[in-house]
Every structure is written in C-alpha cells, then in structure tokens.
Design a protein around this motif. Structure first.
Motif, PDB file in Angstrom:
ATOM      1  N   ILE A   7       0.682  -1.233  -0.057  1.00 37.57           N
ATOM      2  CA  ILE A   7      -0.080  -0.045  -0.017  1.00 37.57           C
ATOM      3  C   ILE A   7       0.967   1.231   0.138  1.00 37.57           C
ATOM      4  CG2 ILE A   7      -1.502   1.198   1.501  1.00 37.57           C
ATOM      5  CD1 ILE A   7      -2.503  -1.238   2.481  1.00 37.57           C
ATOM      6  N   TYR A   8       1.989   1.021   0.725  1.00 33.03           N
ATOM      7  CA  TYR A   8       2.852   2.576   0.967  1.00 33.03           C
ATOM      8  C   TYR A   8       4.037   2.326   0.344  1.00 33.03           C
ATOM      9  CZ  TYR A   8      -0.501   2.913   4.589  1.00 33.03           C
ATOM     10  OH  TYR A   8      -1.908   3.023   5.251  1.00 33.03           O
ATOM     11  N   PRO A   9       4.928   3.480   0.193  1.00 35.42           N
ATOM     12  CA  PRO A   9       4.270   4.833   0.243  1.00 35.42           C
ATOM     13  C   PRO A   9       3.381   5.299  -0.871  1.00 35.42           C
ATOM     14  CG  PRO A   9       6.511   5.045  -0.722  1.00 35.42           C
ATOM     15  CD  PRO A   9       6.142   3.517  -0.671  1.00 35.42           C
ATOM     16  N   PRO A  10       2.322   6.129  -0.694  1.00 40.24           N
ATOM     17  CA  PRO A  10       1.443   6.628  -1.840  1.00 40.24           C
ATOM     18  C   PRO A  10       2.267   7.082  -2.965  1.00 40.24           C
ATOM     19  CG  PRO A  10       0.658   7.239   0.298  1.00 40.24           C
ATOM     20  CD  PRO A  10       2.022   6.685   0.639  1.00 40.24           C
ATOM     21  N   ALA A  11       3.363   7.726  -2.678  1.00 43.42           N
ATOM     22  CA  ALA A  11       4.250   8.219  -3.872  1.00 43.42           C
ATOM     23  C   ALA A  11       4.477   6.904  -4.767  1.00 43.42           C
ATOM     24  CB  ALA A  11       5.387   8.568  -3.372  1.00 43.42           C
ATOM     25  N   ARG A  12       4.464   5.854  -4.629  1.00 44.78           N
ATOM     26  CA  ARG A  12       4.600   4.771  -5.303  1.00 44.78           C
ATOM     27  C   ARG A  12       3.509   4.648  -6.282  1.00 44.78           C
ATOM     28  NH1 ARG A  12       5.772  -1.237  -4.440  1.00 44.78           N
ATOM     29  NH2 ARG A  12       6.541  -0.869  -2.426  1.00 44.78           N
ATOM     30  N   TYR A  13       2.285   5.190  -6.118  1.00 50.95           N
ATOM     31  CA  TYR A  13       1.089   5.097  -7.036  1.00 50.95           C
ATOM     32  C   TYR A  13       0.849   6.619  -7.687  1.00 50.95           C
ATOM     33  CZ  TYR A  13       0.806   0.718  -4.948  1.00 50.95           C
ATOM     34  OH  TYR A  13       1.063  -0.488  -4.731  1.00 50.95           O
ATOM     35  N   ALA A  14       2.078   7.609  -7.543  1.00 52.34           N
ATOM     36  CA  ALA A  14       1.919   8.966  -7.911  1.00 52.34           C
ATOM     37  C   ALA A  14       2.488   9.019  -9.479  1.00 52.34           C
ATOM     38  CB  ALA A  14       2.467   9.987  -7.138  1.00 52.34           C
TER      39      ALA A  14
END
Ligand code: A3P
Ligand code: MG
Ligand code: MG
Length: 365
Positions: A7-14
């Motif tokens: 799930i983390y870090p959200p930046a992974r999905y930016a």
C-alpha cells in the motif's frame, strides 16, 4: 500462503495517472419499501431542496430499518446483469463484477486505515467480489455500541442521514408532485429498505469493471440517449464547519464522498450541514469533479485522487493475475498493516458469491 500487495508509500502510485473510463449505466434495479427486488427504476427519487431548518431526529421512533444481518451477496446485481444479457444476447464482458462499496474501500486504501475483508472467485474469465459479511457484522456490532462525542448513539446519527434523504427528495418529478407533499415531507416515514441501484460499466487502467451501487436521487431526468451522463445527486450529511479542525475533518471525509460518487459517475454531491445535536441548518452543492482540487488547494487533508485511481488500477491488475484458478479467495486489509493480503479460503467451487441461477445462465449464453 498469502500473496501481498503493498500500500505504501502513496508516492509509489503517483506520477502518470491510469486511463479511466467514464462510468456508463447499462441497467438498474430497485428495492421497494419492503426491500423486494424489482427490475426497474421504480425507487428512483428526484432531488428537491429541503425546508430549513429541520430536526433530523424527527420520526426516529417510526424508522423502517433494513435488517442488514442478512447476507445479500451479489444476488441482485447478478440478476440484473443476467437480465441485461438476456435482452442483448451478449455477455457484459467485464473483468470484475462487484458492488460499488467494495471499489470505494479499495480506492480509499492509500489514505484510509479502515480494515476490510472481501471474498473473490473466478468464473471463466471474470472475477466476482463480495463483502465478507461475517467480518462486516463484527465491525457493525462494535459500531452499534459507539456513542458520538456529542453523546448521541451512532444509530441515531445514522438515522439523520436517511432522514435528510427523505427531506430532500420526491418520489416523482417536481412537476408531478403536489405542494402539499413537498411541504409535508417532514411527516414522511423514513425507510431505508427502499433503494434505486445503478449498474455501470467502467474502466481502471486495463481492467473493465461492472459496478452496482445505490444512487440517492436525480436532479432532472435521465437523458434520452442511453449511456449519456446522468445528472445524479449524492446526498450526505455532515457536522457544521466552525473551526480549522472541523474543516480538516470534512476535507478528509470528502475523499470518501468523492470516491463513492466518482465510481458511478455522480456529478453532484449535496451536503446537508447539521448542528451537533442534529438540526439541519444549511445545504451546499459540491461538484464531484472539483473536489480533489479544492481539497488540495486548501492544503489541509493529505489525499490525492490520482493516487487513489492509480492504486486501484494496479491493484485490480494484480488481483486478476493472482486469482487464476478455482476456489474462493479472501482479500484482507488489516488496520495499520502496510499491504493487502490475498489467500485461498476454499479450494473448489465459488462459495455463495455467484448464484446457481447466474452460472446456469452463463452456461447457456
Ligand atoms: P450520511 O452519509 O449522510 O451520514 P449514503 O450516503 O451512502 O447514501 O448512505 C446514506 C446513509 O446511510 C448515511 O448518511 C448514513 O447514515 C448511513 N450509512 C451509509 N454508510 C454507512 C456506514 N459505512 N456506516 C454507518 N452508516 C452508514
Ligand atoms: Mg445512498
Ligand atoms: Mg447519500
């Protein structure tokens, strides 16, 4: 052994966002006042602004409340899909079939710590995902005991949401409704067994998703051309905003409002603001599409709609690759854990996720 999705870090999905398709309604169904299933739009409601102020607790003793201890699985959604396929003679051709609520939980995951459990099964080339009802029941039992900071039981605060819907809608368009009805909406019995559900086809990255979900009301009328955007309205209640902290709490809540409406293509959210003790004092309109930007501009709550979309797109792709044979799988997110788990709970069959009726229909198609 469990498979895991980080799930983390959200930046992974930016970064570059995944292509999303606009949701298109291709079918609908209703539950009537007794929660009987109907393959039509008979429970559709029209939005008409409520009279202010109003006491949202009024009529609580007469509340006709749906018993959600019964596990409804995907039954109504599958009935509606099968009926649509019977009409067109073609399969709906989705990769995933589920309730909108499941997709809301998935999309919110990067910025929301809520635990969830779902069951999933593959039938031919489609994955069907339902809520794990037993887990939901546990959560509900805990919630029922909760009392708000205002000292009011959570069950009464839930009533406020349904009461607001009754105060803000009409069972027929405005032009066909008497002044008397509009002025006496406060006397109507609140009933949450009745629902209109939209069934849409939408897309996340490479995944085609069929979603069913409740829509609270329509602004005017459905468009003449099927598939054109519909002026749906989502109704919400929320505490009045009187401090910086209230705004922060509201901006966090807006993420769920946005996701929920985004998934069915609901363009407008009407929020009824209430005092701590449940007086409805004002109503405000929000354009679903502008919510992520408005929240970002205020800079208080840290969530990013593009991350939600990309996370969901990549998660669904991973899920489709991982659920690759027979049986029933559990999708589990625990509080404070940095990944979603996927593991098998039944080696063969499809549990109760898909009905025999639906399987028999698909064999014939
Ligand atoms: P509010 O959202 O105004 O609080 P929805 O907004 O999805 O149309 O749902 C209508 C009402 O159902 C909500 O009104 C709330 O009272 C209740 N409700 C919906 N989801 C809930 C949940 N997860 N837990 C508790 N109550 C919920
Ligand atoms: Mg609703
Ligand atoms: Mg609502």
């Amino acid at each position: 052994m469990a498979l895991t999705f980080p799930i983390y870090p959200p930046a992974r999905y930016a970064g570059q966002s995944e292509p999303v398709k606009r949701p298109k309604e291709f079918a609908c169904f209703s539950y009537d006042k007794e929660h009987n299933f109907r393959l039509d739009d008979s429970s559709l409601k029209w939005y008409y602004p409520p009279e202010l102020p109003a006491n949202l607790s009024h009529g609580l003793d007469k509340f006709v409340q749906h018993d959600d201890r019964i596990d409804e699985h995907l039954d109504s959604l599958l009935k509606t899909v099968a009926s649509h396929e019977r009409k067109t003679g073609e399969p709906i051709d989705a990769d995933i079939v589920t309730w909108r609520g499941m997709m809301t939980k998935i999309m919110a995951t990067p910025f929301d710590d809520q635990a969830f459990e779902m069951n999933a099964t593959l039938y031919r080339y489609e994955s069907f995902i339902e809520e794990n009802h037993a887990f939901k029941e546990q959560q509900r039992a805990l919630e029922k005991k909760r009392v708000g900071k205002n000292g009011i039981p959570s069950s009464e605060m839930q009533y406020w949401g349904y009461k607001f819907e009754t105060l803000s809608t009409l069972p027929r368009p405005w032009g066909e409704t008497s002044r008397e009805y509009i002025e006496n909406r406060d006397q109507e019995i609140v009933n949450n067994k009745e629902q209109y559900c939209s069934v849409v086809r939408t897309g996340f990255g490479k995944t085609i998703v069929c979603l069913g979900g409740e829509v609270d009301a329509i602004w005017d009328a459905k468009p003449a051309t099927p598939g054109d955007p519909i002026n749906w309205v989502e109704l919400k209640t929320s505490a009045e905003i009187t401090s910086y902290n209230d705004q922060l709490v509201f901006d966090r809540k807006l993420m769920k409002f946005w996701i929920q409406s985004f998934l069915l293509g609901v363009p407008k959210i009407i929020v009824g603001f209430r005092s701590k003790d449940g007086m409805l004092t004002s109503v405000e309109e929000f354009q679903t599409m502008s919510i992520p930007y408005a929240v970002q501009r205020r800079g208080m709550a840290k969530w990013d709609g593009n991350v939600c979309i990309k996370f969901a797109a990549l998660f669904l792709e991973w899920l489709r690759m991982s659920i690759n044979d027979e049986g029933v799988w559990r999708i589990r997110r625990r509080r404070g854990v940095d990944h979603i788990e996927l593991f098998k709970v039944e080696e063969v069959g499809h549990g109760r996720i898909i009905t025999d009726e639906f399987m028999n229909w698909r064999i014939m198609l």
